[in-house]
Scaffold this motif. Structure first.
Motif, PDB file in Angstrom:
ATOM      1  N   VAL A   1      -3.767   5.058  -1.558  1.00 43.65           N
ATOM      2  CA  VAL A   1      -4.615   5.959  -0.790  1.00 43.65           C
ATOM      3  C   VAL A   1      -4.080   7.370  -1.015  1.00 43.65           C
ATOM      4  O   VAL A   1      -2.934   7.659  -0.695  1.00 43.65           O
ATOM      5  CB  VAL A   1      -4.609   5.622   0.715  1.00 43.65           C
ATOM      6  CG1 VAL A   1      -5.470   6.603   1.496  1.00 43.65           C
ATOM      7  CG2 VAL A   1      -5.076   4.180   0.946  1.00 43.65           C
TER       8      VAL A   1
ATOM      9  N   LEU B   1      -6.463   4.935   9.613  1.00 46.90           N
ATOM     10  CA  LEU B   1      -5.632   6.120   9.757  1.00 46.90           C
ATOM     11  C   LEU B   1      -6.521   7.224  10.314  1.00 46.90           C
ATOM     12  O   LEU B   1      -7.463   7.661   9.653  1.00 46.90           O
ATOM     13  CB  LEU B   1      -5.051   6.549   8.406  1.00 46.90           C
ATOM     14  CG  LEU B   1      -4.302   7.892   8.370  1.00 46.90           C
ATOM     15  CD1 LEU B   1      -3.108   7.894   9.318  1.00 46.90           C
ATOM     16  CD2 LEU B   1      -3.879   8.229   6.950  1.00 46.90           C
TER      17      LEU B   1
ATOM     18  N   ILE C   1      -7.302   1.905   5.525  1.00 53.25           N
ATOM     19  CA  ILE C   1      -6.087   1.671   4.736  1.00 53.25           C
ATOM     20  C   ILE C   1      -6.050   0.190   4.353  1.00 53.25           C
ATOM     21  O   ILE C   1      -5.884  -0.681   5.212  1.00 53.25           O
ATOM     22  CB  ILE C   1      -4.815   2.047   5.532  1.00 53.25           C
ATOM     23  CG1 ILE C   1      -4.891   3.489   6.029  1.00 53.25           C
ATOM     24  CG2 ILE C   1      -3.575   1.796   4.689  1.00 53.25           C
ATOM     25  CD1 ILE C   1      -4.941   4.539   4.946  1.00 53.25           C
TER      26      ILE C   1
ATOM     27  N   ILE D   1      -9.372   6.026  -2.590  1.00 55.16           N
ATOM     28  CA  ILE D   1      -8.787   4.735  -2.196  1.00 55.16           C
ATOM     29  C   ILE D   1      -8.958   3.750  -3.345  1.00 55.16           C
ATOM     30  O   ILE D   1     -10.077   3.476  -3.782  1.00 55.16           O
ATOM     31  CB  ILE D   1      -9.462   4.184  -0.920  1.00 55.16           C
ATOM     32  CG1 ILE D   1      -9.297   5.197   0.223  1.00 55.16           C
ATOM     33  CG2 ILE D   1      -8.891   2.816  -0.551  1.00 55.16           C
ATOM     34  CD1 ILE D   1     -10.117   4.876   1.460  1.00 55.16           C
TER      35      ILE D   1
ATOM     36  N   GLU E   1      -8.417  -4.195   7.221  1.00 55.81           N
ATOM     37  CA  GLU E   1      -7.880  -2.870   6.957  1.00 55.81           C
ATOM     38  C   GLU E   1      -7.543  -2.166   8.270  1.00 55.81           C
ATOM     39  O   GLU E   1      -8.205  -2.366   9.278  1.00 55.81           O
ATOM     40  CB  GLU E   1      -8.881  -2.035   6.150  1.00 55.81           C
ATOM     41  CG  GLU E   1      -9.104  -2.604   4.766  1.00 55.81           C
ATOM     42  CD  GLU E   1     -10.068  -1.804   3.929  1.00 55.81           C
ATOM     43  OE1 GLU E   1      -9.961  -1.887   2.699  1.00 55.81           O
ATOM     44  OE2 GLU E   1     -10.937  -1.102   4.481  1.00 55.81           O
TER      45      GLU E   1
ATOM     46  N   THR F   1       0.844  -1.198   0.000  1.00 53.99           N
ATOM     47  CA  THR F   1       0.000   0.000   0.000  1.00 53.99           C
ATOM     48  C   THR F   1       0.873   1.240   0.000  1.00 53.99           C
ATOM     49  O   THR F   1       1.864   1.309   0.724  1.00 53.99           O
ATOM     50  CB  THR F   1      -0.913   0.017   1.252  1.00 53.99           C
ATOM     51  OG1 THR F   1      -1.706  -1.173   1.267  1.00 53.99           O
ATOM     52  CG2 THR F   1      -1.821   1.232   1.261  1.00 53.99           C
TER      53      THR F   1
ATOM     54  N   ILE G   1       0.535   5.422   0.598  1.00 54.77           N
ATOM     55  CA  ILE G   1      -0.310   6.504   1.093  1.00 54.77           C
ATOM     56  C   ILE G   1       0.341   7.810   0.664  1.00 54.77           C
ATOM     57  O   ILE G   1       1.482   8.087   1.023  1.00 54.77           O
ATOM     58  CB  ILE G   1      -0.465   6.458   2.627  1.00 54.77           C
ATOM     59  CG1 ILE G   1      -1.026   5.100   3.063  1.00 54.77           C
ATOM     60  CG2 ILE G   1      -1.368   7.598   3.117  1.00 54.77           C
ATOM     61  CD1 ILE G   1      -1.008   4.890   4.571  1.00 54.77           C
TER      62      ILE G   1
END
Length: 196
Positions: free
Chosen positions: A78, A150, A139, A114, A147, A45, A47
């Motif tokens: 994200v 955050l 997330i 997302i 998940e 992932t 961010i």
């Protein structure tokens, strides 16, 4: 040796220097990557907290390239856009985003997108108004994993507290300007806080 001579060191005058503060011209674009140590540090992932440089050229083109690499590399993405200025850069078509929130009679000031790697043709969006509490954002990790959350508001509060934002002169109108109703709300809030 014929090249060695004995002489007293001569006094050399040096020009007086004027000192200047030079801003650091290198910009570090920050993001977070969650990696899987068991698979050779594969990125699961990414961010991205968008910066002004991500939303204007030439940074926009570079950011869109990185965005495409994440999506094509099956990396969850994200994107958090807490900026009013600059071009739309989220990993969804702008028309789809605008049409969705217009239908719901909302004009978001801030945006979160997302993209989950296991649903490559779908994206989730969170619209945030100027007066809204910043949301807790899911997330995504791997498909079989729960998940993580955050908590955006405490993070931004800490940045405001620890950064130099408290020294901003709030008597100066924001650029870009706020919508009329948000400008009125902001003015009342700043007057209540003694900042205007």
């Amino acid at each position: 040796s014929p090249f060695e001579t004995e002489s007293a060191p001569a006094a050399v005058s040096v020009a007086e220097l004027e000192e200047f503060v030079v801003p650091d011209e290198t910009r570090t674009e920050r993001h977070i990557e969650i990696i899987d140590l068991g698979s050779g540090n594969r990125v699961i992932t990414a961010i991205e907290l968008l910066s002004p440089a991500n939303k204007v050229e030439p940074g926009r083109t570079m950011y869109k390239r990185k965005q495409t690499e994440y999506i094509q590399g099956s990396v969850n993405l994200v994107e958090i856009d807490l900026l009013q200025a600059g071009a739309f850069v989220l990993a969804v078509p702008e028309e789809s985003w605008t049409r969705r929130w217009t239908r719901l009679h909302r004009t978001p000031t801030y945006k979160v997108c997302i993209r989950r790697a296991w649903h490559p043709i779908e994206a989730g969006g969170i619209a945030i108004g100027l007066r809204d509490q910043l949301p807790n954002i899911p997330i995504p990790l791997r498909p079989h994993e729960k998940e993580v959350v955050l908590q955006l508001q405490p993070l931004i509060d800490a940045c405001y507290h620890d950064g130099r934002y408290a020294s901003i002169d709030y008597r100066v109108p924001p650029d870009p300007p706020l919508a009329e109703d948000d400008a009125k709300w902001s003015d009342e809030l700043l007057r209540t806080e003694g900042r205007r």
